[in-house]
Design a protein around this motif. Sequence first.
Motif, short mmCIF file in Angstrom:
data_model
loop_
_atom_site.label_atom_id
_atom_site.label_comp_id
_atom_site.label_asym_id
_atom_site.label_seq_id
_atom_site.Cartn_x
_atom_site.Cartn_y
_atom_site.Cartn_z
N SER A 1 8.46 11.05 -6.05
CA SER A 1 7.00 11.08 -5.89
C SER A 1 6.54 12.53 -5.77
CB SER A 1 6.57 10.29 -4.65
OG SER A 1 7.24 10.76 -3.50
N VAL B 1 3.00 6.31 -13.29
CA VAL B 1 4.32 5.77 -12.99
C VAL B 1 5.10 5.76 -14.31
CG1 VAL B 1 5.62 3.86 -11.99
CG2 VAL B 1 3.28 4.31 -11.21
N VAL C 1 3.53 -2.33 -7.73
CA VAL C 1 3.37 -1.31 -8.77
C VAL C 1 4.63 -1.22 -9.61
CG1 VAL C 1 2.91 1.12 -9.22
CG2 VAL C 1 1.74 -0.04 -7.33
N LEU D 1 4.68 9.20 -9.89
CA LEU D 1 5.91 8.51 -9.50
C LEU D 1 6.82 8.45 -10.72
CD1 LEU D 1 4.56 5.45 -7.45
CD2 LEU D 1 5.33 7.66 -6.56
N MET E 1 1.67 7.96 0.27
CA MET E 1 2.72 6.96 0.43
C MET E 1 3.04 6.76 1.91
SD MET E 1 5.35 7.91 -2.69
CE MET E 1 6.65 6.86 -2.01
N LEU F 1 1.13 2.34 -1.24
CA LEU F 1 0.20 3.41 -1.59
C LEU F 1 -1.00 3.23 -0.67
CD1 LEU F 1 0.35 3.21 -5.49
CD2 LEU F 1 1.31 5.04 -4.07
N LEU G 1 4.04 -0.95 -2.88
CA LEU G 1 4.65 -0.25 -4.01
C LEU G 1 5.53 -1.17 -4.84
CD1 LEU G 1 5.31 3.19 -2.36
CD2 LEU G 1 4.41 2.90 -4.67
N ARG G 2 6.04 -2.21 -4.24
CA ARG G 2 6.87 -3.14 -5.02
C ARG G 2 6.05 -3.81 -6.12
NH1 ARG G 2 6.60 -5.57 0.13
NH2 ARG G 2 5.12 -7.31 0.22
N LEU H 1 11.65 0.81 -1.95
CA LEU H 1 10.28 0.57 -2.39
C LEU H 1 10.09 -0.81 -2.99
CD1 LEU H 1 9.54 4.04 -4.04
CD2 LEU H 1 9.14 3.30 -1.69
#
Length: 524
Positions: free
Chosen positions: A331, A264, A316, A391, A373, A354, A313-314, A346
Amino acid sequence: MKKLRNWLQGPTALAALAGVVAAAVVLAVAELIGAFFTARATPLFALGSTFIDFTPSWLKDFAIATFGTNDKAALFAGMGFTIAVLACVLGVVAYRRWALGVLGVLFMGTVIVASVVTRAGVNPVDALPSVLGTLAGLVALWRLTAPLRPMKAWPEAPAGRASDEMRPGTSRRRFFAAAGITAAAAGIAAMGGRLLGAARSNIAQAREALKLPSPVSAAPAVPAGVQAAVPGVPSWVTPNGDFYRIDTALSVPEINADDWELRVHGLVEEEVRLTFQDLLDADLIESHVTLTCVSNPVGGNLAGNAKWLGLPLREVLKRARPTDGADMVLSTSIDGFSASTPLEVLQDDRDAMLAIGMNDEPLPLEHGYPVRMVVPGLYGFVSATKWVVDLEVTRFADSKAYWTERGWAERGPIKTMARVDVPKSFAKVPAGQVAVGGTAWAQTRGITKVEIQIDNADWVEAELSTEASLVTWRQWSYQWDATPGAHYIKVRATDGTGEVQTDQRADPVPDGASGWQSVMVTVE
């Protein structure tokens, strides 16, 4: 007719056959040697993937509309036919002008190698199977066409003499024996490559042995009544084996979960790297989510509902801390596909994740194992990246995704859609009470009403099945008092905002199909 028969029996036709056998040698040798390399190093995969990359949107839509989830099989069939035609031409050219034949083979080999080395996740050394396959094919072409080149035509045999005995240099019998042995060897090599590749890969076994952790937030219990009581309506939860598959991968990527890593980066304060073990150790959630392909036509079946297990994902992105000005996450899959997802989607409460699990088992290989995803409310081409490895937090103004570069929309919110599943179009049904049923969806908004229209009569409201959540589809049913004759059944839905599904027809390009489905049935 006699001229055609003579031509088919002559050296030119045999040279064309020699070209096909030589092409088989190229592919077989590359397949055998490619077993020791990445699957993306084989010529068929590389050529097919390159073809998909350059496929115009209209052709991609045609393939999906015509062949559905068999579009890749159709592509391979088309490639096989094209390769056979080109091989015939190269065989004839090599027979008439060997130097030109060599140049033609080397040109095709260069195209194959270029297709291989430009694939995502492929190293230059992965071109070796294609190089060696091309050289082996060139040798096979020489051995098969060399005895034919001195002959412009087969000489006529004197009466009473066996024709094969009088032909200089070779005979059809000897040619077919050599071609047959070469083709058989190519087939054995190709099969050996497949078996060897399968033996060396333990990804499927590793997936089978994987034990998924329990989520900290389990999916809510599915309420009673979500399934429409109409035989033939698809299961509310789509089994993994029936879930639609639309992606750009010709060969399903086989990724060792122990080696998988997600990066990321981009417009973030802190670059984050996650391993598969990090996901197994994280606070995972479960959620039923309906996914829909942007290529789904009105009334189409490119939609499915499953229970997903994954990391929000929030969470991450919270670790990465996107900077001001960022509005998109690009992505990328290990096979080079990319999707552009609005950043705010996201980060909100819709539980974009994920995902590592699907319907209580690890992701199937063809659905993204080990990690993909899942983003409620968006078509898959801007959100549902399988085999995800990267990402990049960026801006729509700065980066373009795979399909955006090919004329599709940057953002893809799912449109409200209702579908008639029973009866099927052109079905014949008996007069009297006929059960009509189907499915509707408007992910993140929900479905509040479904109406059907018989011919040009007034719209009538169907019975809705129980709603499980706003991010899953909703089924419906209706008891129709059918009278003899041909009839048309139309359907439309109303979403949770009160917006009625539009009747304006639109093609899937650039942001999804729209319109009302109309099903014609005959009542007897």
